[in-house]
Structure formats: C-alpha cells, structure tokens
Motif scaffolding. Structure first.
Motif, PDB file in Angstrom:
ATOM      1  N   UNK A 156       0.843  -1.192   0.000  1.00  0.00           N
ATOM      2  CA  UNK A 156       0.000   0.000   0.000  1.00  0.00           C
ATOM      3  C   UNK A 156       0.880   1.244   0.000  1.00  0.00           C
ATOM      4  N   UNK A 157       0.466   2.248  -0.761  1.00  0.00           N
ATOM      5  CA  UNK A 157       1.238   3.477  -0.821  1.00  0.00           C
ATOM      6  C   UNK A 157       0.313   4.665  -0.596  1.00  0.00           C
ATOM      7  N   UNK A 204       5.845   8.765 -13.868  1.00  0.00           N
ATOM      8  CA  UNK A 204       5.262   9.013 -15.183  1.00  0.00           C
ATOM      9  C   UNK A 204       4.008   8.163 -15.379  1.00  0.00           C
ATOM     10  N   UNK A 205       3.038   8.796 -16.030  1.00  0.00           N
ATOM     11  CA  UNK A 205       1.806   8.101 -16.371  1.00  0.00           C
ATOM     12  C   UNK A 205       1.581   8.140 -17.874  1.00  0.00           C
ATOM     13  N   UNK A 262      -0.551   4.871 -14.076  1.00  0.00           N
ATOM     14  CA  UNK A 262       0.726   5.132 -13.409  1.00  0.00           C
ATOM     15  C   UNK A 262       1.145   3.858 -12.681  1.00  0.00           C
ATOM     16  N   UNK A 263       2.401   3.488 -12.806  1.00  0.00           N
ATOM     17  CA  UNK A 263       2.925   2.295 -12.131  1.00  0.00           C
ATOM     18  C   UNK A 263       3.758   2.752 -10.941  1.00  0.00           C
ATOM     19  N   UNK A 300       2.741  -1.939  -9.181  1.00  0.00           N
ATOM     20  CA  UNK A 300       1.298  -1.991  -9.267  1.00  0.00           C
ATOM     21  C   UNK A 300       0.777  -0.804 -10.066  1.00  0.00           C
ATOM     22  N   UNK A 301      -0.250  -1.047 -10.886  1.00  0.00           N
ATOM     23  CA  UNK A 301      -0.814  -0.003 -11.734  1.00  0.00           C
ATOM     24  C   UNK A 301      -1.907   0.764 -10.992  1.00  0.00           C
ATOM     25  N   UNK A 302      -1.915   2.073 -11.169  1.00  0.00           N
ATOM     26  CA  UNK A 302      -2.955   2.942 -10.619  1.00  0.00           C
ATOM     27  C   UNK A 302      -3.533   3.749 -11.775  1.00  0.00           C
ATOM     28  N   UNK A 303      -4.831   3.994 -11.717  1.00  0.00           N
ATOM     29  CA  UNK A 303      -5.493   4.757 -12.772  1.00  0.00           C
ATOM     30  C   UNK A 303      -5.995   6.056 -12.178  1.00  0.00           C
ATOM     31  N   UNK A 304      -5.477   7.162 -12.704  1.00  0.00           N
ATOM     32  CA  UNK A 304      -5.755   8.477 -12.146  1.00  0.00           C
ATOM     33  C   UNK A 304      -6.212   9.421 -13.245  1.00  0.00           C
ATOM     34  N   UNK A 305      -6.821  10.530 -12.833  1.00  0.00           N
ATOM     35  CA  UNK A 305      -7.227  11.559 -13.768  1.00  0.00           C
ATOM     36  C   UNK A 305      -6.141  12.629 -13.824  1.00  0.00           C
TER      37      UNK A 305
END
Length: 206
Positions: free
Chosen positions: A128-129, A138-139, A156-157, A162-167
């Motif tokens: 967890x971050x 970088x995204x 963004x990795x 782990x991959x994160x999906x952000x706006x």
C-alpha cells in the motif's frame, strides 16, 4: 468437551471458537485479508511503541492472524475459568462473568502469543502506498487528450510495480497530453493530478 460447549455457560467460547475456525479457513484458502496495512488503517495517532506493541500489533503481524490468536486465547482461558469454577463450586459461573474474566486473561495471553508469532512468521511488507507517492512518476494517457479543465484517465505504475489509474490534466494552461503519451506527475489537487508531457521542452535534455 464438545457437549460442554453447547451449554449456555460455555456459549461465548463456543462462538469464539467457531469464528476462529472461520477466520482460519479464510487465511488457509489464501484470500490474504489478514494483510491489512496497519500503519495506514490503524494508526490514528497511536504510539506504535505503546498500545499496539502491548496488544501484540506492533510487529506487523497480519490482522486476521492476530484476531485468530486472540479468539483462541479467549476460548482457552474461558474454558479454563469455567473448569476451575466447576471444580471449586460444582457448577460453572455465569457466562457474562466468565466472559469478562476470559477477555482480560485472554488479552494478556494473546500479547505473548502474538509477539511470538510475529517473530517466527516471515516478514510482511505492505504494498500500500500514499497517493502522493505517485508524484514524480510518469503516467500514460489511456483515452482522449488531456487539456486544462478536461482531464482524462492515465495509468501510473508505482514503485511496487502496481498499476494505478488516475485523472490527469496538463500542468500548463495551454498544454495538452495526447492519447498514448507519457507525462510526469508534478502536483495533485484532491484526486486530480497535473502533469508535464514528456514532449515538453522543459523535460528534454540539453
């Protein structure tokens, strides 16, 4: 012994035993629910060197393992209390009084048990971050073109892979980040990230 657990005087300990078995089965099938981030979910300003250590939670022991241990200690001490009462007076004491005594004794016993388990179990490292840790990473824009006032979704990795999906929106008012382009996340406002596209001259080497 099984018949005793079905009597009212032993009911709290029978319930605790059943819950302990259920949690044990969850852990056994590998759902991993015990691997909760104690720092992120249970901190609340508590001194980890004090209360959590005393409870046996200061050694990064998975929460469901700790809870299983606590229920086991509560069950054992509760049965012991009722057995001692039966030997002394000929009958078990009221379940409420027995539960109170078992809760105190079980918590003390679980402190030793949990600390012992924490020493012998493999170290646990949470992945967890904090959201801000995505900054300066970088995204890649996944859809459309990001413009100021018109954010779009990016992938963004993090440092764990782990991959994160952000706006994201461009950091510059006149900037754009097209589909498939990568951009450096430079700041955040709430759930919205602002990024500088890799095509920006500020990020190009001299």
């Amino acid at each position: 012994m099984f018949a005793l657990l079905l009597t009212p005087a032993y009911a709290p300990f029978a319930i605790a035993f059943a819950v302990m078995i259920g949690i044990g089965l969850i852990e056994a099938v590998g759902l991993g629910l015990g691997h909760l981030d104690l720092d992120g979910g249970m901190d609340g300003g508590v001194d980890h060197g004090g209360v959590l250590d005393w409870l046996g939670l200061g050694g990064e022991l998975p929460i469901l393992v700790w809870l299983t241990s606590l229920l086991g200690c509560f069950t054992l001490t509760g049965i012991a209390v009722q057995q001692v009462a039966t030997a002394a007076t000929g009958a078990p004491i009221a379940w409420g009084l027995a539960s109170a005594a078992a809760a105190v004794a079980g918590a003390l016993l679980n402190t030793l048990a949990a600390n012992g388990l924490a020493r012998i179990m493999p170290g646990f490292e949470t992945t967890a971050i904090a959201t801000d840790e995505l900054l300066r990473r970088r995204g890649t824009v996944l859809e459309g073109t990001a413009r100021r006032g018109a954010p779009t979704r990016a992938k963004v990795v993090d440092r764990h892979g782990q991959a994160h999906f952000v706006m994201v929106e461009p950091h510059d008012d006149a900037g754009t980040i097209a589909h498939g382009e990568t951009a450096l996340l430079v700041r955040r406002e709430g759930k919205l990230f602002f990024a500088v596209a890799d095509t920006n001259t500020l990020l190009q080497p001299f």
